[in-house]
Structures are given as C-alpha cells and as structure tokens.
Write an enzyme that holds these catalytic residues in place. Sequence first.
Site, PDB file in Angstrom:
ATOM      1  N   ASP A  10       0.848 -71.187  -9.871  1.00 37.19           N
ATOM      2  CA  ASP A  10       1.933 -70.567  -9.119  1.00 37.19           C
ATOM      3  C   ASP A  10       2.237 -71.477  -7.916  1.00 37.19           C
ATOM      4  O   ASP A  10       1.322 -71.791  -7.141  1.00 37.19           O
ATOM      5  CB  ASP A  10       1.449 -69.182  -8.644  1.00 37.19           C
ATOM      6  N   GLU A  34     -12.367 -94.569   5.179  1.00 40.10           N
ATOM      7  CA  GLU A  34     -13.296 -94.334   4.071  1.00 40.10           C
ATOM      8  C   GLU A  34     -12.646 -94.836   2.790  1.00 40.10           C
ATOM      9  O   GLU A  34     -13.001 -94.429   1.688  1.00 40.10           O
ATOM     10  CB  GLU A  34     -13.708 -92.863   3.984  1.00 40.10           C
ATOM     11  N   CYS A  86     -14.029 -88.520   7.465  1.00 42.41           N
ATOM     12  CA  CYS A  86     -12.796 -88.368   8.257  1.00 42.41           C
ATOM     13  C   CYS A  86     -13.039 -88.445   9.765  1.00 42.41           C
ATOM     14  O   CYS A  86     -12.095 -88.391  10.552  1.00 42.41           O
ATOM     15  CB  CYS A  86     -12.112 -87.053   7.901  1.00 42.41           C
ATOM     16  N   THR A 121      -4.578 -81.758  -2.531  1.00 41.91           N
ATOM     17  CA  THR A 121      -4.935 -82.123  -1.152  1.00 41.91           C
ATOM     18  C   THR A 121      -5.060 -83.639  -0.985  1.00 41.91           C
ATOM     19  O   THR A 121      -5.793 -84.118  -0.128  1.00 41.91           O
ATOM     20  CB  THR A 121      -6.233 -81.415  -0.699  1.00 41.91           C
ATOM     21  N   SER A 166     -17.295 -77.134   1.711  1.00 38.63           N
ATOM     22  CA  SER A 166     -16.768 -77.968   2.788  1.00 38.63           C
ATOM     23  C   SER A 166     -15.984 -77.127   3.800  1.00 38.63           C
ATOM     24  O   SER A 166     -16.093 -77.329   5.013  1.00 38.63           O
ATOM     25  CB  SER A 166     -15.865 -79.047   2.188  1.00 38.63           C
ATOM     26  N   HIS A 174      -8.468 -81.603  12.455  1.00 39.27           N
ATOM     27  CA  HIS A 174      -8.442 -82.433  11.249  1.00 39.27           C
ATOM     28  C   HIS A 174      -7.882 -81.545  10.140  1.00 39.27           C
ATOM     29  O   HIS A 174      -8.353 -80.417   9.945  1.00 39.27           O
ATOM     30  CB  HIS A 174      -9.870 -82.887  10.917  1.00 39.27           C
ATOM     31  N   SER A 188     -16.813 -85.112   6.702  1.00 38.59           N
ATOM     32  CA  SER A 188     -17.806 -84.544   5.777  1.00 38.59           C
ATOM     33  C   SER A 188     -19.087 -85.352   5.825  1.00 38.59           C
ATOM     34  O   SER A 188     -19.103 -86.523   6.200  1.00 38.59           O
ATOM     35  CB  SER A 188     -17.244 -84.536   4.356  1.00 38.59           C
TER      36      SER A 188
HETATM   37  N1  COA Z   1      -0.011 -67.305  -3.618  1.00 37.02           N
HETATM   38  C1  COA Z   1      -0.570 -67.475  -2.402  1.00 37.02           C
HETATM   39  N2  COA Z   1      -1.868 -67.887  -2.224  1.00 37.02           N
HETATM   40  C2  COA Z   1      -2.593 -68.126  -3.335  1.00 37.02           C
HETATM   41  C3  COA Z   1      -2.072 -67.956  -4.629  1.00 37.02           C
HETATM   42  C4  COA Z   1      -0.707 -67.506  -4.742  1.00 37.02           C
HETATM   43  N3  COA Z   1      -0.145 -67.352  -5.922  1.00 37.02           N
HETATM   44  N4  COA Z   1      -3.025 -68.286  -5.525  1.00 37.02           N
HETATM   45  C5  COA Z   1      -4.136 -68.628  -4.807  1.00 37.02           C
HETATM   46  N5  COA Z   1      -3.871 -68.533  -3.491  1.00 37.02           N
HETATM   47  C6  COA Z   1      -4.764 -68.835  -2.360  1.00 37.02           C
HETATM   48  C7  COA Z   1      -6.183 -68.353  -2.543  1.00 37.02           C
HETATM   49  O1  COA Z   1      -6.306 -66.990  -2.211  1.00 37.02           O
HETATM   50  C8  COA Z   1      -6.918 -69.274  -1.588  1.00 37.02           C
HETATM   51  O2  COA Z   1      -6.715 -68.843  -0.282  1.00 37.02           O
HETATM   52  P1  COA Z   1      -7.959 -68.697   0.735  1.00 37.02           P
HETATM   53  O3  COA Z   1      -8.590 -70.057   0.869  1.00 37.02           O
HETATM   54  O4  COA Z   1      -7.337 -68.233   1.996  1.00 37.02           O
HETATM   55  O5  COA Z   1      -8.899 -67.732   0.121  1.00 37.02           O
HETATM   56  C9  COA Z   1      -6.159 -70.605  -1.731  1.00 37.02           C
HETATM   57  O6  COA Z   1      -4.896 -70.266  -2.318  1.00 37.02           O
HETATM   58  C10 COA Z   1      -6.833 -71.624  -2.622  1.00 37.02           C
HETATM   59  O7  COA Z   1      -7.158 -71.007  -3.819  1.00 37.02           O
HETATM   60  P2  COA Z   1      -8.507 -71.374  -4.564  1.00 37.02           P
HETATM   61  O8  COA Z   1      -8.595 -70.585  -5.793  1.00 37.02           O
HETATM   62  O9  COA Z   1      -9.647 -71.321  -3.608  1.00 37.02           O
HETATM   63  O10 COA Z   1      -8.168 -72.909  -4.922  1.00 37.02           O
HETATM   64  P3  COA Z   1      -8.997 -73.984  -5.688  1.00 37.02           P
HETATM   65  O11 COA Z   1     -10.211 -73.465  -6.343  1.00 37.02           O
HETATM   66  O12 COA Z   1      -7.996 -74.681  -6.548  1.00 37.02           O
HETATM   67  O13 COA Z   1      -9.514 -75.002  -4.529  1.00 37.02           O
HETATM   68  C11 COA Z   1      -9.582 -76.340  -2.545  1.00 37.02           C
HETATM   69  C12 COA Z   1      -8.826 -75.256  -3.329  1.00 37.02           C
HETATM   70  C13 COA Z   1      -8.902 -76.540  -1.212  1.00 37.02           C
HETATM   71  C14 COA Z   1     -11.020 -75.901  -2.310  1.00 37.02           C
HETATM   72  C15 COA Z   1      -9.535 -77.677  -3.360  1.00 37.02           C
HETATM   73  O14 COA Z   1      -8.205 -78.107  -3.440  1.00 37.02           O
HETATM   74  C16 COA Z   1     -10.364 -78.797  -2.761  1.00 37.02           C
HETATM   75  O15 COA Z   1     -11.566 -78.863  -2.963  1.00 37.02           O
HETATM   76  N6  COA Z   1      -9.746 -79.718  -1.998  1.00 37.02           N
HETATM   77  C17 COA Z   1     -10.432 -80.766  -1.279  1.00 37.02           C
HETATM   78  C18 COA Z   1     -10.881 -80.220   0.051  1.00 37.02           C
HETATM   79  C19 COA Z   1     -11.372 -81.314   0.944  1.00 37.02           C
HETATM   80  O16 COA Z   1     -10.677 -82.274   1.083  1.00 37.02           O
HETATM   81  N7  COA Z   1     -12.550 -81.153   1.552  1.00 37.02           N
HETATM   82  C20 COA Z   1     -13.199 -82.156   2.321  1.00 37.02           C
HETATM   83  C21 COA Z   1     -12.473 -82.631   3.474  1.00 37.02           C
HETATM   84  S1  COA Z   1     -12.898 -81.946   4.992  1.00 37.02           S
END
Ligand code: COA
Length: 387
Positions: A29, A79, A111, A152, A201, A233, A307
């Site tokens: 979505d 990095e 970062c 991301t 993270s 960040h 991280s």
């Molecule tokens: N409408 C609105 N929000 C929605 C949605 C919709 N249709 N579907 C899902 N969401 C929301 C979820 O509720 C969640 O919100 P929350 O975090 O407030 O709970 C968010 O979208 C993400 O959903 P999630 O299922 O957790 O996503 P994911 O399993 O695909 O993973 C990350 C998301 C961010 C964890 C992933 O992209 C990632 O690991 N990115 C790298 C992060 C990073 O760079 N970390 C290290 C650097 S500091």
Amino acid sequence: MQIGIDQIGFYTPNKYVDMVDLAHARNEDPNKYLIGIGQSQMSVADQTQDAVSMGINATQSYLSQIDREQVGLLVFGTESGVDQSKSASLFVKSALNLPPEVRTFEVKEACFGMTAGVMIARDYVRLHPHHSAIVIGSDLARYGIATAGEVTQGAGSVSLLIKAQPRILTLNDGHSAFSQDINDFWRPNNSATALVDGKYSTQVYLDFFQRTFTDYQKLKNWQTSDFAALIYHLPFTKMGLKANRLAIANQDEATSSRLAANFTAGAQYGRVVGNIYTASLYLSLLSLLENGSLTDNALVGLFSYGSGAMGEFFSGRTVTDYQKMLNPMATQKLLNRRQKLTIPEYEQIFTTALSDPVDDLILVSDEAKGYWYFSGTKNHIRQYRQK
Ligand code: COA
C-alpha cells in the site's frame, strides 16, 4: 570564541524513484511508504557517483566563497568508502586544490561518522582559530532490491565549513554521548549492501535518544521548552518522528507545536532524498534552516546516531542573518533537476552500480556541466573528472 558552521554545501545525484511507483512494484500500500515509513522519493546514484564524487560536488558548491589557504583540516565521514586504505578525503583535496599542508583523513562509525568529524573540527578550530575545517559526510544507502530496507535507501552528501565566528550556527560547548557494542546494522567487507535488523535498530535509536537528550538537559540545566527545534539523524523520517514524539510528550502546547512544526521542516529534504547515512542529520539541519521558522539565537538540538552503536546529543544557536548564507532556491533546483526513473530503470542502474567497472573502462556521466563524477579505474586507481 564562538565556533561553528559557516557554510553548508549539499549534493544529491540526478535521478530518483517515486515511492508510490515503488510501492506498486512491491505490492505494498503506498501509504505504508508515504506515511508508515515517511518517505516520498529517494535519490539514486548510478555507477558514476560514489562517496568521493558526491563529497566533491557538495563542497565545491561553496568553495569559491572561502579562503582555501585557511583550510587546515579536511575530515571525511562515510560508510561507503571507496578504498580500504586510502582516505576518500585525499581525492577531494586534490580535486578541490586544497593546500598541501591540510591534515586529512576518513572517519567511520556508521551514520555517526560526520558528527565525529564535526566534533574533531570544533576542537581543532578552538586550538587553531585562524584555520578552518571542512567536514564532509557522503553516502549511498543500499539495502537491495525488494528487501524491507529498500524504501529507506538514498544517496547524497553534505559538506560543512567549521570556523571561528561562523555565520550560520554556533556550536555550544558540551555534549552527551552513549555507546554500546550491538548489531543492529552493519555491512560486511564482501557486501555492497547493508544488513539490518530494522525493528531492533529503531528501538536502540529511541533508547539512545532518550538517554542522551536527558543527560544533555541535566548537563546544561536546560528544559525541552528551551529548544526552538530538535533535529535528528533520519534513516527514514518516521524514525525521527518517533523520537520527536517522545521529546514533546507532556510538554506545554506552545513547545509541542513549535517542536512538531520544526521537525516537519527539518524532515522535508530527507523525505525526498532518502537516507544519506553520515550526512542525514546535517541534511535535516539544512532543511530546518531553509524551511523552518527560527529567530536569531534560536537553540537547535541535534541528535546523531550511528548503528553499532553510538549516539550523541549536542546543540547550536542560529547566528543573526544566517539566512543570507543559505540558498533555498538552489537546493530546490538541485532536487527538481532529478530525472524520475521507472522501477525497471532503477533496478538496472542500482544493480550495475553495486560493482566497480572493469579496469580501463571509461565511464560517461549524464550529470550537468561542472559536476564531478567517477570515470572508472585506470591501473586499478580511481579516476575522477569534472563535466
Ligand atoms: N498505511 C500507513 N502506515 C502503514 C501502512 C499503511 N497502509 N502499512 C504499514 N504501515 C506502518 C506500520 O504500522 C509501521 O508503522 P510503525 O513503525 O509506526 O509501527 C510502518 O508502516 C512500517 O511498517 P513495518 O511493517 O514495520 O515495515 P517493514 O517490516 O517493511 O520494515 C523498516 C520497516 C523501517 C524496519 C525497514 O524498512 C528497515 O529495516 N529499514 C532500514 C532501517 C535502518 O536504516 N536502520 C539503521 C539505520 S539507523
């Protein structure tokens, strides 16, 4: 003596992916990406833009306005290093004709690397007040096609000139730091893409923010309400939004609406550029200064996170007429010049850019005139050219 940021340069590559297109391609979505993650677009680097070329481009945007002979230090936080031995900063120094006396090296702690550079630069200028320091953060955030982290990703660089009597932001003395040996995100030597435990993270980031922000307030004897803005960040804007919600919980209405509005202003560029790792906090600063509403001498709190993990909270104050040192129209032009990629185009460019070209192949860049780019290797030595 006041020390701080006198110039800010920014560069991001000339291509991007729209998150609605990406969501459709990944059967998600679009609101998950737009609202849940908080990203609208991400910049994409082709094979001709790497950490070095982006760092040169970010720095050259202000170079004509500074005295190169005064630059005594050049620190490069990344990095996405291009060599295991030679510092990325030496390529930059050579491209930009900086004096041979300059002390220069590369710093790594995920970062956090650029903040490490900023702190080194601040202390250097304190001891060498007639010299300035350039600090560059430059990164390509790459998790891989169809991974959870894909949304991301991003690419870009921010370059700062740190000097005495700065004209944008003075850096206040003191900081609060917190570090712990954990595994939330890392990139092994044999991998061009990062490995991440994204949910863990996020937890660690929020924990480090609360610890360092609380310690900092104790150190300075300041309250949350003393801050005009808090910036973070931003690996994706939702992460910072979660931290900002913690910061403004239980605050009075004026404080929470001011910090919420300035959070949105600070996240505006990150939302369309994506994660640029080391430089992400400083892109938030640029975004806040160019889009937020701040008075002179406004207190800005900065939360840096790398991280692995390392967190640090510090602060600065805006200098009178800091707006004269910025050019929001130029930033908008840089963002608007980007060409939108279809998802198959992005996948092809992304995959090609994961490996270095064969030796002696000369790469051609489609960047505009004046920008620097990576043109391939000759005898396994990286070559950089200006269009
Ligand atoms: N409408 C609105 N929000 C929605 C949605 C919709 N249709 N579907 C899902 N969401 C929301 C979820 O509720 C969640 O919100 P929350 O975090 O407030 O709970 C968010 O979208 C993400 O959903 P999630 O299922 O957790 O996503 P994911 O399993 O695909 O993973 C990350 C998301 C961010 C964890 C992933 O992209 C990632 O690991 N990115 C790298 C992060 C990073 O760079 N970390 C290290 C650097 S500091």
